[in-house]
Design an enzyme around this catalytic site. Structure first.
Site, PDB file in Angstrom:
ATOM      1  N   LYS A 149      47.342  36.989  30.296  1.00 47.95           N
ATOM      2  CA  LYS A 149      46.590  35.782  30.595  1.00 47.95           C
ATOM      3  C   LYS A 149      47.357  34.576  30.054  1.00 47.95           C
ATOM      4  CE  LYS A 149      42.827  37.674  32.400  1.00 47.95           C
ATOM      5  NZ  LYS A 149      42.365  37.371  33.767  1.00 47.95           N
ATOM      6  N   ASP A 174      48.594  36.123  34.862  1.00 47.26           N
ATOM      7  CA  ASP A 174      47.365  35.614  35.487  1.00 47.26           C
ATOM      8  C   ASP A 174      47.002  34.273  34.868  1.00 47.26           C
ATOM      9  OD1 ASP A 174      44.962  35.206  36.732  1.00 47.26           O
ATOM     10  OD2 ASP A 174      43.944  36.938  35.868  1.00 47.26           O
ATOM     11  N   LYS A 245      37.979  42.417  44.492  1.00 44.86           N
ATOM     12  CA  LYS A 245      37.038  42.836  43.461  1.00 44.86           C
ATOM     13  C   LYS A 245      35.672  43.049  44.100  1.00 44.86           C
ATOM     14  CE  LYS A 245      39.209  40.243  39.653  1.00 44.86           C
ATOM     15  NZ  LYS A 245      39.035  39.119  38.697  1.00 44.86           N
ATOM     16  N   ASP A 295      44.056  46.776  38.535  1.00 47.14           N
ATOM     17  CA  ASP A 295      43.609  46.155  37.280  1.00 47.14           C
ATOM     18  C   ASP A 295      42.159  46.556  37.043  1.00 47.14           C
ATOM     19  OD1 ASP A 295      43.188  44.606  35.056  1.00 47.14           O
ATOM     20  OD2 ASP A 295      43.011  42.719  36.167  1.00 47.14           O
TER      21      ASP A 295
END
Length: 326
Positions: A149, A174, A245, A295
């Protein structure tokens, strides 16, 4: 007549999960159960404030369709009853589970798959000082893939130190919408030099039209910019990959259709999730089959998981036991 139950649950994390928008110390999820006399189907969703969701709001959406579900509304009917999002995801996954239990087969069989193979997930390293991120990477350097991140002034130093700490590990970065276009133009060549395989959602979703015509030296992946098939054509002009997702898509039903259309457009596929328990992760293993990036590390981030939960051997997630889901 079906019976529907919905409740909120909190699951503590092993350590704070930090991204550019803030930090969390627990996974807040909504669990749905849909039952007839002998069978029960379950689904889990994680409401996300970025998309205007809350636990209370999701429970309210589920309550609003209680009568329709009790009267037998199926997965296809849900698309006309609820928008894409966490509420529809929990209900959709519960109906998949119930349908599989009633038919005496596994959910992936209903989805047209003869078997479900294990998948390798990346592990997420939270945003923090570069030295802390590097130390976390050093502890996990034997994993095949790490996801970092970013969203701070010292992003490049963090990635460089992580790369030094885990020289053989594939890296995803990300940004969670934290960069501007000029920042992206400056950062992307350096990330390519550090052998970053994918840069996820660099720009705010409302500003990603700037990516059209931009030849990024690191492949770009849409996350916040992509929810359902409705955004797919636009994302295909701006990104090389998309992150599917279930909570964004509104369930496994839409996620499978979205993944198939993304592949048909030549996009690379990432299958991800919100921070969730094994119950929330298990349905995503179906669209994750053959995905370029996975992920689904939720169970690895929790202080404790459901029992039974998913079996995760290192980074390898085994198919779920039927007692968990599907």
């Amino acid at each position: 007549m079906l019976r529907l139950f919905a409740r909120a649950e909190r699951w503590p994390l092993r350590e704070p999960f930090v991204i550019s928008r803030g930090a969390k110390t627990e996974a807040e999820v909504v669990v749905v159960e849909i039952a007839d006399a002998p069978h029960r189907g379950r689904g889990e969703a994680a409401p996300y404030a970025r998309y205007g969701e809350s636990v209370e709001g999701v429970l309210g959406q589920i309550e609003a369709v209680r009568a329709a579900v009790a009267d037998g509304a199926d997965r296809r009917a849900l698309h006309g009853l609820l928008p894409a999002g966490a509420a529809r995801n929990a209900l959709d996954c519960a109906l998949w589970d119930l349908e599989a239990k009633r038919a005496g087969v596994r959910a992936w069989t209903l989805a047209g798959r003869a078997r479900l193979d294990p998948v390798k997930t990346c592990l997420t390293i939270s945003l923090g000082p570069p030295a802390e991120m590097a130390e976390a990477a050093r502890r996990e350097a034997r994993r095949p893939m790490l996801k970092l991140k970013i969203g701070a002034a010292d992003d490049l130093a963090a990635v460089a130190q992580v790369r030094a700490a885990a020289p053989r590990t594939r890296l995803i970065v990300d940004a969670n919408e934290a960069l501007g276009f000029e920042e992206l133009r400056r950062l992307a060549p350096e990330l390519a030099r550090l052998d970053v395989k994918l840069l996820e959602q660099p720009l705010p979703a409302a500003e990603d039209a700037a990516l059209e015509g931009y030849a990024s030296p690191v492949p770009l992946c849409a996350d916040e910019s992509l929810h359902t098939r409705a955004e797919l054509a636009r994302c295909a002009r701006r990104y090389a990959a998309v992150n599917v997702k279930l909570d964004k898509a509104g369930g496994l039903t839409e996620a499978l259709a979205l993944a198939a259309e993304a592949r048909a457009l030549g996009l690379q596929l990432m299958v991800g999730s919100m921070v969730a328990t094994s119950l929330g992760i298990a349905p995503a293993l179906i669209p994750a089959q053959g995905a370029a990036f996975v992920d689904l590390d939720g169970p690895l981030l929790l202080a404790r998981d459901r029992d039974p939960g998913l079996s995760v051997l290192g980074s390898l997630i085994e198919p779920p036991p039927s007692e968990l889901w599907g």
